[in-house]
Design a protein around this motif. Structure first.
Motif, PDB file in Angstrom:
ATOM      1  N   TYR A 107       0.931  -1.235   0.036  1.00 20.13           N
ATOM      2  CA  TYR A 107       0.004  -0.038   0.094  1.00 20.13           C
ATOM      3  C   TYR A 107       0.755   1.374   0.024  1.00 20.13           C
ATOM      4  CZ  TYR A 107      -3.950  -3.098   1.271  1.00 20.13           C
ATOM      5  OH  TYR A 107      -5.022  -3.837   1.063  1.00 20.13           O
ATOM      6  N   VAL A 108       1.924   1.362   0.823  1.00 12.39           N
ATOM      7  CA  VAL A 108       2.926   2.426   0.885  1.00 12.39           C
ATOM      8  C   VAL A 108       3.582   2.564  -0.603  1.00 12.39           C
ATOM      9  CG1 VAL A 108       4.930   3.284   1.954  1.00 12.39           C
ATOM     10  CG2 VAL A 108       3.211   2.048   3.321  1.00 12.39           C
ATOM     11  N   PRO A 184      -8.266 -11.604  -2.292  1.00 11.16           N
ATOM     12  CA  PRO A 184      -7.531 -11.531  -3.796  1.00 11.16           C
ATOM     13  C   PRO A 184      -7.137 -10.361  -3.944  1.00 11.16           C
ATOM     14  CG  PRO A 184      -9.879 -12.905  -3.576  1.00 11.16           C
ATOM     15  CD  PRO A 184      -9.598 -11.743  -2.303  1.00 11.16           C
ATOM     16  N   ALA A 185      -7.749  -9.060  -3.723  1.00  9.91           N
ATOM     17  CA  ALA A 185      -7.333  -7.766  -4.150  1.00  9.91           C
ATOM     18  C   ALA A 185      -5.924  -7.551  -3.685  1.00  9.91           C
ATOM     19  CB  ALA A 185      -8.145  -6.791  -3.754  1.00  9.91           C
ATOM     20  N   TYR A 186      -5.514  -8.048  -2.528  1.00 13.89           N
ATOM     21  CA  TYR A 186      -4.338  -7.804  -2.014  1.00 13.89           C
ATOM     22  C   TYR A 186      -3.096  -8.534  -2.963  1.00 13.89           C
ATOM     23  CZ  TYR A 186      -0.440  -7.673   1.113  1.00 13.89           C
ATOM     24  OH  TYR A 186       0.793  -7.222   1.780  1.00 13.89           O
ATOM     25  N   HIS A 187      -3.358  -9.669  -3.400  1.00 13.48           N
ATOM     26  CA  HIS A 187      -2.647 -10.248  -4.285  1.00 13.48           C
ATOM     27  C   HIS A 187      -2.205  -9.478  -5.552  1.00 13.48           C
ATOM     28  CE1 HIS A 187      -1.197 -13.250  -7.525  1.00 13.48           C
ATOM     29  NE2 HIS A 187      -0.401 -13.424  -6.469  1.00 13.48           N
ATOM     30  N   ARG A 188      -3.329  -8.791  -6.165  1.00 15.72           N
ATOM     31  CA  ARG A 188      -3.434  -7.940  -7.302  1.00 15.72           C
ATOM     32  C   ARG A 188      -2.421  -6.721  -6.911  1.00 15.72           C
ATOM     33  NH1 ARG A 188      -8.543  -9.531  -7.890  1.00 15.72           N
ATOM     34  NH2 ARG A 188      -9.637  -7.493  -7.079  1.00 15.72           N
ATOM     35  N   LEU A 189      -2.522  -6.320  -5.956  1.00 12.66           N
ATOM     36  CA  LEU A 189      -1.693  -5.028  -5.373  1.00 12.66           C
ATOM     37  C   LEU A 189      -0.345  -5.424  -5.396  1.00 12.66           C
ATOM     38  CD1 LEU A 189      -1.816  -2.166  -4.301  1.00 12.66           C
ATOM     39  CD2 LEU A 189      -1.891  -3.114  -1.966  1.00 12.66           C
ATOM     40  N   VAL A 190      -0.087  -6.461  -4.730  1.00 11.12           N
ATOM     41  CA  VAL A 190       1.435  -7.094  -4.633  1.00 11.12           C
ATOM     42  C   VAL A 190       2.074  -7.020  -5.868  1.00 11.12           C
ATOM     43  CG1 VAL A 190       2.851  -8.957  -4.077  1.00 11.12           C
ATOM     44  CG2 VAL A 190       1.249  -8.065  -2.596  1.00 11.12           C
ATOM     45  N   ILE A 191       1.339  -7.704  -6.940  1.00  6.75           N
ATOM     46  CA  ILE A 191       2.019  -7.960  -8.377  1.00  6.75           C
ATOM     47  C   ILE A 191       1.922  -6.626  -8.862  1.00  6.75           C
ATOM     48  CG2 ILE A 191       1.499  -9.018 -10.653  1.00  6.75           C
ATOM     49  CD1 ILE A 191       2.265 -11.141  -8.593  1.00  6.75           C
TER      50      ILE A 191
ATOM     51  N   ILE B 145     -13.918 -17.631   5.157  1.00  4.92           N
ATOM     52  CA  ILE B 145     -14.954 -17.556   4.066  1.00  4.92           C
ATOM     53  C   ILE B 145     -14.245 -17.014   2.644  1.00  4.92           C
ATOM     54  CG2 ILE B 145     -17.165 -16.737   3.179  1.00  4.92           C
ATOM     55  CD1 ILE B 145     -18.115 -17.088   6.086  1.00  4.92           C
ATOM     56  N   ILE B 146     -13.771 -15.821   3.099  1.00  2.00           N
ATOM     57  CA  ILE B 146     -13.099 -15.021   2.051  1.00  2.00           C
ATOM     58  C   ILE B 146     -11.836 -15.690   1.533  1.00  2.00           C
ATOM     59  CG2 ILE B 146     -11.706 -13.161   1.468  1.00  2.00           C
ATOM     60  CD1 ILE B 146     -13.281 -11.333   3.544  1.00  2.00           C
ATOM     61  N   VAL B 147     -10.979 -16.262   2.296  1.00  2.00           N
ATOM     62  CA  VAL B 147      -9.934 -17.276   1.928  1.00  2.00           C
ATOM     63  C   VAL B 147     -10.315 -18.524   1.065  1.00  2.00           C
ATOM     64  CG1 VAL B 147      -7.943 -18.838   2.371  1.00  2.00           C
ATOM     65  CG2 VAL B 147      -8.152 -16.340   3.504  1.00  2.00           C
ATOM     66  N   VAL B 152      -7.760 -16.272  -5.846  1.00  2.00           N
ATOM     67  CA  VAL B 152      -7.125 -15.406  -6.849  1.00  2.00           C
ATOM     68  C   VAL B 152      -7.097 -16.050  -8.040  1.00  2.00           C
ATOM     69  CG1 VAL B 152      -4.765 -14.374  -7.433  1.00  2.00           C
ATOM     70  CG2 VAL B 152      -5.686 -14.474  -4.824  1.00  2.00           C
ATOM     71  N   GLY B 153      -7.125 -17.125  -8.274  1.00  2.00           N
ATOM     72  CA  GLY B 153      -6.996 -18.208  -9.449  1.00  2.00           C
ATOM     73  C   GLY B 153      -8.069 -17.669 -10.361  1.00  2.00           C
ATOM     74  N   ARG B 154      -9.211 -17.203 -10.038  1.00  2.00           N
ATOM     75  CA  ARG B 154     -10.237 -16.788 -10.675  1.00  2.00           C
ATOM     76  C   ARG B 154     -10.254 -15.320 -11.130  1.00  2.00           C
ATOM     77  NH1 ARG B 154     -14.454 -19.021  -7.386  1.00  2.00           N
ATOM     78  NH2 ARG B 154     -13.892 -21.171  -6.746  1.00  2.00           N
ATOM     79  N   SER B 155      -9.316 -14.555 -10.588  1.00  2.00           N
ATOM     80  CA  SER B 155      -9.398 -13.348 -10.750  1.00  2.00           C
ATOM     81  C   SER B 155      -8.783 -13.088 -12.268  1.00  2.00           C
ATOM     82  CB  SER B 155      -8.611 -12.608  -9.693  1.00  2.00           C
ATOM     83  OG  SER B 155      -7.370 -12.707  -9.964  1.00  2.00           O
ATOM     84  N   ARG B 156      -8.751 -11.750 -12.614  1.00  2.00           N
ATOM     85  CA  ARG B 156      -8.586 -11.465 -13.997  1.00  2.00           C
ATOM     86  C   ARG B 156      -7.121 -10.851 -13.977  1.00  2.00           C
ATOM     87  NH1 ARG B 156     -13.944  -8.444 -16.013  1.00  2.00           N
ATOM     88  NH2 ARG B 156     -15.208 -10.363 -15.775  1.00  2.00           N
TER      89      ARG B 156
END
Lengths: 411, 161
Positions: A107-108, A184-191, B145-147, B152-156
């Motif tokens: 985030y930083v 999942p959004a966190y992973h996108r941010l990391v990448i 539940i979120i995890v 992530v595999g299904r994200s774009r």
């Protein structure tokens, strides 16, 4: 006359006096970069209500520093990056060096993305959200958050479970929850941030390989020591040679068991040695194996001087292996596992020996060889000191590695 | 003249005990600080320099199943009549132990080194633990539940360069 380039160092955990190797590393890097004729400024996030984060007195540091103070409820992705960005922007840097930080670091990074940014990783914080170690069930974990995010998200949550359920929020788990690192959004941010960095500094080739697919500018820069501060006297002649293991010996990943097993093999045939480990459970031990507790910097230097051989047998991919460099700076031969940064530090057969991690028989064999040959110990110790001076002393390391890096990024 | 406060500090692995004792000595210069260390701990060590007295527990380790051992430990702590009992971590087990110590005040050392008071009553401690546990369970369930449902595999996510 051209104005001096300005480098802003940003660290979310820096404390001085230091809490660990990352703090020491950053302190010396900032001082060294200052000597390279850059204007430097350190920005540290501070919060007194939680674990020690950013405990510094700026006026006591040898370089300019700003402590950005936060309350516990402000340690969030919405508040912390914005306030850090405002502080850094006001200083108008030519480049940003983003140092230690865990789950809030991306985030930083995003908040500072309008500056050319170098990101430094001290362990595997980017690839192992579980505990930054990539180490599970006694072996190196084959997964990486960058490549197998769902496996790693689930694994991280397993470890955090106890802390979350009992509201026992420790440094890692508190930031994990605050940063929503499970999403999942966190992973996108990391990448996204990983790709945007102008340069990335890893501690060893293993970590570099994991980041290479996401950024073309990953480089390995080792840590350093102030070699001159380590006395390098020959060990006193004694009937029982001292084999020393320093570092967090309580941590199973550090491989103390391998050293114990090797000692057991040696003890079956000889009694001319004593193993000392900086382990705080004084109840463990026997005639030839002693737990000597945790020691501060002065104490550690004394321990090296009292030792004849130093051993570092980690089972995990030790990111760097500062203790091995310290032992070499003290003129002692080093036996180390062939893992992570240690395999770059120890030159097998010259400054000590490398052995396969967990191979107690291999370690015992090399220890026996060193115990039987005082001249070999002396020669390897001298070669280690020479190598520490040439490769790992801050006065040489900074111009060699950070000079070209900053030149490239601020060009 | 006020009586000297008797403070017991219960050793736990994973914290720098010497540093804890040193800070405590700074905060309570007049108190009689007692370091409670596990059986076999080398009492002569310099890291105990800030303690006025050192007491060894009867065992090196205690297990929750070892009821007799735990009773012995509680008896030993009560016998010392501490005014203040300090634990190094705020864990449920240590909280209950501090409540059982019958010290007038109990505290744990926060991660930044501050002394944080905790409830010395057994009922209060248990109620506190239960409440925290319920809140923590709910948060954990939400994250679980979120995890496990949002992959992530299904994200774009676009592949790397």
């Amino acid at each position: 006359m051209t104005a001096r380039k300005r480098i802003a160092f940003v660290d979310l955990y820096f404390c001085w006096p230091p809490h660990g190797g990352a703090d020491v590393d950053l302190y010396h890097v900032i001082r060294g970069v200052q000597d390279l004729d850059y204007d430097v400024h350190l920005f540290v996030s501070n919060c007194d209500e939680t674990f020690e984060r950013g405990t510094i007195t700026p006026s006591e540091l040898p370089f300019p520093a700003t402590r950005v103070d936060f309350e516990r409820r402000e340690i969030t992705p919405d508040v912390l990056p914005e306030r850090i960005r405002d502080a850094v922007d006001a200083w108008k840097p030519d480049a940003v060096f983003l140092a230690h930080g865990f789950f809030l670091k991306p985030y930083v990074a995003k908040a500072l993305a309008h500056h050319p940014t170098i990101s430094r990783y001290y362990a595997y914080e980017l690839t192992c959200p579980r505990d930054n170690r990539l180490f599970r069930e006694g072996v190196t974990c084959p997964n990486s958050y960058l490549a197998t995010p769902d496996v790693c998200r689930s694994c991280a949550l397993d470890l955090m479970k106890g802390d979350i359920v009992h509201e026992r929020l420790a440094p890692g788990s508190e930031e994990y929850v605050a940063a929503r690192a499970y999403a999942p959004a966190y992973h996108r941010l990391v990448i996204e941030t990983l790709r945007a960095f102008r340069a990335i500094v890893a501690s060893n080739g293993f970590h570099k390989q994991q980041m290479d697919p996401f950024n073309d500018h990953v480089r390995v820069i080792p840590g350093g020591v102030d070699v001159a501060s380590f006395p390098c006297e020959p060990p006193a002649d004694k009937a029982r040679k001292v084999i020393l293991m320093t570092g967090r010996a309580e941590d199973p990943a550090k491989g103390m068991q391998t050293l114990y097993d090797a000692g057991e093999r040696l003890a079956a045939t000889r009694n001319d040695f004593e193993i000392r480990v900086t382990h705080s459970d004084y109840a463990i031990g026997n005639d030839w194996f002693k737990a000597i507790g945790w020691h501060g910097h002065e104490g550690i230097m004394r321990l090296y001087q009292e030792s004849d051989i130093c051993v570092f047998p980690p089972l995990w991919q030790e990111p760097f292996g500062l203790v091995a460099v310290e032992a070499m700076a003290s003129g002692r031969p080093v036996c180390a596992s062939r893992v992570g940064g240690l395999q770059d530090i120890v030159v097998d057969g010259e400054t000590g020996f490398l052995f396969d991690s967990g191979d107690a028989a291999g370690l015992a064999e090399r220890l026996a060889q060193l115990l039987d040959a005082p001249e070999l110990r002396r020669r390897m110790g001298a070669a280690g000191r020479e190598r520490a001076e040439a490769e790992y002393d801050w006065t040489r390391l900074i111009p060699k590695h950070y000079g070209p890096l900053l030149e490239e990024v601020t060009r | 003249m006020s009586e000297q406060r008797h403070i017991g500090v219960f050793h736990s692995k994973g914290r720098n005990f010497a540093e804890v004792l040193r800070r405590l000595r700074e905060q309570e210069p007049e108190a009689r600080i007692c370091a409670i260390v596990p059986y076999g701990y080398p009492v002569g060590r310099e890291e105990l320099a800030h303690a006025d007295e050192v007491v060894e527990t009867e065992k090196a380790q205690y297990s929750i199943r070892d009821v007799a051992g735990l009773c012995g430990l509680v008896t030993q702590l009560r016998g010392a009549r501490f005014d203040r009992f300090v634990i190094l971590f705020d864990s449920p087990r240590l909280r209950i132990l501090s409540a059982l110590s019958r010290a007038r005040q109990c505290a744990h050392i926060a991660l930044d080194g501050r002394l944080v008071s905790i409830r010395p009553s057994i009922a209060g401690t248990i109620a506190d633990i239960v409440l925290r546990h319920i809140r923590g369970r709910m948060l954990y369930a939400w994250i679980w539940i979120i995890v496990h449902t949002r992959r992530v595999g299904r994200s774009r996510l676009k592949p790397g360069p």
